[in-house]
Structure formats: structure tokens, C-alpha cells
Design an enzyme around this catalytic site. Structure first.
Site: not given
Length: 531
Positions: A238, A243, A59, A218, A199
Site C-alpha cells: 500500500s 492503484t 490494519r 498482491h 485482507k
């Protein structure tokens, strides 16, 4: 417009005309065919699609803007969000429309939100076929009969080939992400990184949902087998393990990244997963690894053998932020409804590059709000432009780049829900132990999973705890299956004095960071501060 256009999906009402072919709501096989025909990538093993995103492999947060209008002026956290003048946005939009003339585009009409009462209907217009495939995976696909009456709440236009002009468009570089809440539009240009698409949607939801009393988060989420009421959520930026840890085969995956918490319970914003693949192994993460050879899985920025198309999960020469995107149903234990009850457990994941924090700590509700507002973690290499090694940072609400409103808005929503539903709160460090980055080692994933399992099944609550002298939270003294020394970080360092100095440094950073919130919090949260 010409070509494969559904009249119900014309873009004329938004002043967009003179395009080439417009492909509306193509399915995965057709999108891969178009992407291959246009040379956008290569077919991988099992029918996965392999792409590179160019110079942007993460990003570009410094290139993101919110259009400053009277309607949003008082609601935006301007210290965190760069403003764009409405006139500059109008010029940007006019120039982007001129760029689009004669070019082919792909349209996907999709839902953001598994709960129909709170979903956002999004029309995504992309220059690249594989971007259309990506967002089709990541958002939620309407049924055919729902498409017939689809009217978008917001339209997102993404033109990687367009180059912004800072002098004309009021931006910083030739890359731009501009959100206009009055016009119900997002413009993205100058970047091929697909994560900007998802995003952008998340940022929209983070602005809109608090007005409805819904907490946007988030976080990843899962629930116990055959018991959607027994849910857990995992906050984290992240690279902290959202995940990986939520895809526990012993639990049902609700989603891996973005959720809402309403008066009815949890709901996933998305319909897919966007997982990091660096060092991904079939032994440690079999479900996620298996998706990399499934049909239509999108593989971003991974090195592969040109002949066999075998992926190299260790080669980060393109970026450490290599990823795969796939629909949620590629995970065998994924929830079909993407809904869950009110969380019984709130887990805040942090990647501590200082090597100071314990692998797990129990938080009071006030401490939970304190750590939620602090959002301490480390940016993982490659996730954002210019990040090449873990960088300690404070990211409010574990997602400051996507938060249009002040952090206290989200913090108060979370605190109210924790108190109302009696959720247990945990801080989990997936970062370093035995020393800081460069000296210590990454926290063993097996230990993290054991500790989380004990927290979620309730057994950890019955352990004996000690009060941490630096941070004031409670840390278990012994947990079966985890070495006792790991639970006391100071003992894992060769030099206890070096640990003390590092801990004092981190405590000071927490205190300095939190000064920005002291005028907006009550005495209970203020008292929960370190020490």
C-alpha cells in the site's frame, strides 16, 4: 432469527442463533438507508457515504492469528504468522456468538475471484451496515440465480463492538483477527477498519490457491486497449502506486490490488477498488477522484465540511490512510470480465525512503525472484497502526502480512511463470530522489508514468542501459521525456559521498534480510544477489 431473513441464508448450521434482524444481500441503496438509520455515518456529495472507523484507521497485523491444527501445521510460515490454539479459538467463537445474540447483522454472499474455476465463495457477516456495503464493493456480486444455490466455502464474521480477552482467547489485545482453515471461518473483532475484511479474504486465497498451482499476487493489473493478451502486473505494498499506476486511461484496468495467475492467465480476485485519497486531485487522478462523489462510494476517515459535505483531500488529521471504496465499474476503462492473458510485463513497485534506487531498472528472471522475495519498500504513514512516517521495511512477496505460506512457495510459482511466458521484469521506485525522506523529494509521478509507458509499449527495451554498481540490475541511460539526471540517483544528491554511504547501508540491509532465504533457493537466484 427474526426480521428480513432469507431461509437459504440461515446461520443456524454454524451454531449462531438468537440474533436480532438479519439482512441478507441488501443492495447499495438499502444498505445506505440502514447505515443512516443506525447513525453509522453521513451522506456525502453525490450520494457517497462518509464514515469514521474509530481508533483503528489501518490494519492491525500484530493482532492477526492462524489457528494451529495438524492439517495446516506443516504448511504455515510460522515465523510470519502468529499461532492460536484451537481451544482458544473455540472460546473466542463461543464468546463472539454470545455477543451477537439479540443484535442485528448483515449478510453478503459473494465471490472472491473472477475465474469460476478458482473462485472462493465467501459469506460475510457484519455488525455494521457500511461494512456490508464495503465488502459488496470489494468482492464480486453473484447474479440472483447464483444466490439461490450459494453455499459458502468460508464464513467471515466481523463484530467491531466485540472486545477480545487475551487471557481467554490467546490473542494480544482486545482486537483480534483469527483464521481457522479447519473450521473454514474467520473471526474479526475490536476494529472498525474495513480493510481487515478484504485482507482476510486475500489471506485465505494466498493459502488455498498454491495447492491448485495458481499464483496469488498482491498486485494491480491492466492490459492494452482491445488486447487482453497484452497484460502487465504491478506488485507493491500500500502506498507504492498500485492503484494510481494501474488506472492508466490509455490501458484497460483489470484490477487494483489482488490477482491470481493460473494456467489460463490473470484474474482479479475483487470486484472493486480501495484507493488512498490523501492529496488526491482531479488533475493527476481524474477517474479515482470522480468516484468520491459517486453514489454509494464509501469514504473512510476523511475530513469534510459539515454543511457542504465537501471533502478535504489534504487534511490528514484523522489519518494519512484515508480511503475510498467503490465498484470497479466506476472506472470508465475497467475490464468487464476482470480477466487477462499471461503478463508480458511484471513490474515491482517499491517506495524507497532512502532515496537510493533509480526510478526504473530492468531485472533478469533470477533478479526478479530475488527482489520479489526481498520485497523492499517503505510502509506509508497510516497504513498500519503506529506508522506515522515512511518506514523502510522488507515485506516478502510485497505482501508478507497476507502470506500464510513460506515466501519461496510464491517466489517459485512466480519465477516458473515468468520463465514459461517470457515476461519482461522491471523494478520501479516511486519513493524518494535527491535524498532520503525528509531531505529529498518524492519521485515525480509524471516521470514514473513516462517510464512505465515506455516499458509497456516496448520502447524502453531498446534503450541503452548501464549496470548499477550497487545492485547489479540494468538502468536506462536516457528515456525521452525524463531528465537524464533522474535516472542516475547519485547525481540527484547534493553530496555524492552521502549517497554512497546511504547506498552501502541499503545494500547491507538487503544482504542481511536475504540470509533467511538462502537455504531455500538455488544457485541462480543466489548469484543474482546484490554486488
Amino acid at each position: 432469527m427474526k426480521g428480513r431473513v432469507n431461509p437459504a441464508h440461515t446461520l443456524q448450521h454454524q451454531g449462531i442463533s438468537g440474533l436480532g434482524d438479519v439482512f441478507c444481500n441488501l443492495t447499495e441503496p438499502a444498505l445506505i438507508e440502514e447505515a443512516l438509520r443506525r447513525g453509522e455515518g453521513a451522506l456525502g456529495r453525490g450520494g457517497a457515504f462518509l464514515v469514521r472507523t474509530g481508533k483503528h484507521t489501518g490494519r492491525s497485523p500484530d493482532d492477526k492469528f492462524i489457528v494451529r491444527t495438524p492439517a495446516v501445521e506443516q504448511n504455515i510460515w510460522w515465523e510470519n504468522n502468529a499461532p492460536m490454539d484451537p481451544a482458544a479459538f473455540d472460546t473466542l467463537y463461543a464468546d463472539m456468538r454470545a455477543y451477537m445474540a439479540g443484535r442485528d447483522f448483515f449478510v453478503q454472499d459473494l465471490f472472491a475471484g473472477a475465474d469460476p474455476a478458482h473462485r472462493l465463495d465467501v459469506r460475510m457477516v457484519t455488525e455494521l451496515a457500511w461494512h456490508s456495503l464495503f465488502i459488496r464493493h470489494l468482492l464480486r456480486r453473484p447474479e440472483r440465480e447464483e444466490l439461490a444455490a450459494f453455499i459458502p466455502h468460508f464464513t467471515i464474521i466481523n463484530c467491531p463492538g466485540f472486545r477480545a480477552d487475551p487471557a481467554r482467547h490467546g490473542c494480544r489485545s482486545d482486537t483480534v483477527v483469527a483464521l481457522n482453515f479447519d473450521r473454514r471461518m474467520v473471526l474479526i473483532g475490536g476494529t472498525g477498519y474495513a480493510g481487515e475484511n478484504k485482507k482476510a479474504v486475500f489471506t485465505l486465497l494466498n493459502y488455498l490457491l498454491p495447492e491448485k498451482g495458481v499464483m496469488p499476487m498482491h498486485c494491480s493489473a491492466n492490459h492494452a486497449p482491445d488486447n487482453p493478451v497484452d497484460t502487465a502486473i504491478f506488485f507493491g505494498l500500500s502506498g507504492t502506486g498500485k492503484t494510481t499506476l494501474s488506472a492508466d486511461p490509455a490501458r484497460v484496468l483489470i484490477g487494483d490490488d489482488e490477482h491470481g495467475w493460473s494456467d489460463r492467465g490473470l484474474f482479479n480476485f475483487e470486484g472493486g477498488c480501495y484507493a488512498k485519497t490523501i492529496n488526491l486531485s482531479p488533475e493527476a487522478e481524474p477517474e479515482i477522484h470522480a468516484t468520491t462523489t459517486r453514489f454509494a462510494t464509501l469514504i473512510e476517515n476523511m475530513v469534510f465540511d459539515a454543511g457542504t459535505r465537501t471533502l478535504d483531500f489534504r487534511d490528514d488529521s484523522l489519518t494519512a490512510n484515508m480511503r475510498c471504496a467503490y465498484p470497479l465499474d466506476y472506472i470508465s476503462n475497467a475490464s468487464r470480465s476482470s480477466l487477462g492473458g499471461h503478463p508480458k510485463h511484471v513490474v515491482m513497485l517499491t517506495c524507497d525512503a532512502f532515496g537510493v534506487l533509480p526510478p526504473v531498472a530492468r531485472l533478469t528472471p533470477a533478479q526478479a525472484m530475488y527482489h520479489f522475495l526481498s520485497g523492499f519498500t517503505s510502509k506509508v504513514a497510516g497504513t498500519e497502526r503506529g506508522v506515522t512516517r515512511p518506514e523502510p521495511t522488507f515485506s516478502a512477496c510485497f505482501g508478507a502480512p497476507f502470506m500464510p505460506r513460506r515466501p519461496e512457495v510464491y517466489g517459485n510459482l512466480l519465477r516458473e511463470r515468468i520463465a514459461r511466458h517470457g515476461a519482461a521484469c522491471w523494478l520501479v521506485n516511486t519513493g524518494w530522489t535527491g535524498g532520503a525522506y525528509g531531505h529529498g523529494a518524492r519521485m515525480p509521478i509524471s516521470a514514473t508514468r513516462t517510464l512505465l509507458a515506455a516499458a509497456l509499449d516496448g520502447s524502453l527495451a531498446g534503450a541503452r542501459f548501464r549496470r548499477d554498481g550497487n545492485f547489479g540490475f540494468e538502468v536506462p541511460v536516457h528515456v525521452p521525456g525524463v531528465a537524464d539526471i533522474l535516472l542516475e540517483p547519485r547525481r540527484t544528491w547534493d553530496d555524492a559521498g552521502a549517497y554512497d554511504r546511504q547506498a552501502a547501508r541499503l545494500v547491507g540491509m538487503f544482504a542481511e534480510n536475504f540470509t533467511r532465504y538462502e537455504a531455500h533457493i538455488d544457485d541462480e537466484v543466489r548469484a543474482a544477489a546484490i554486488g
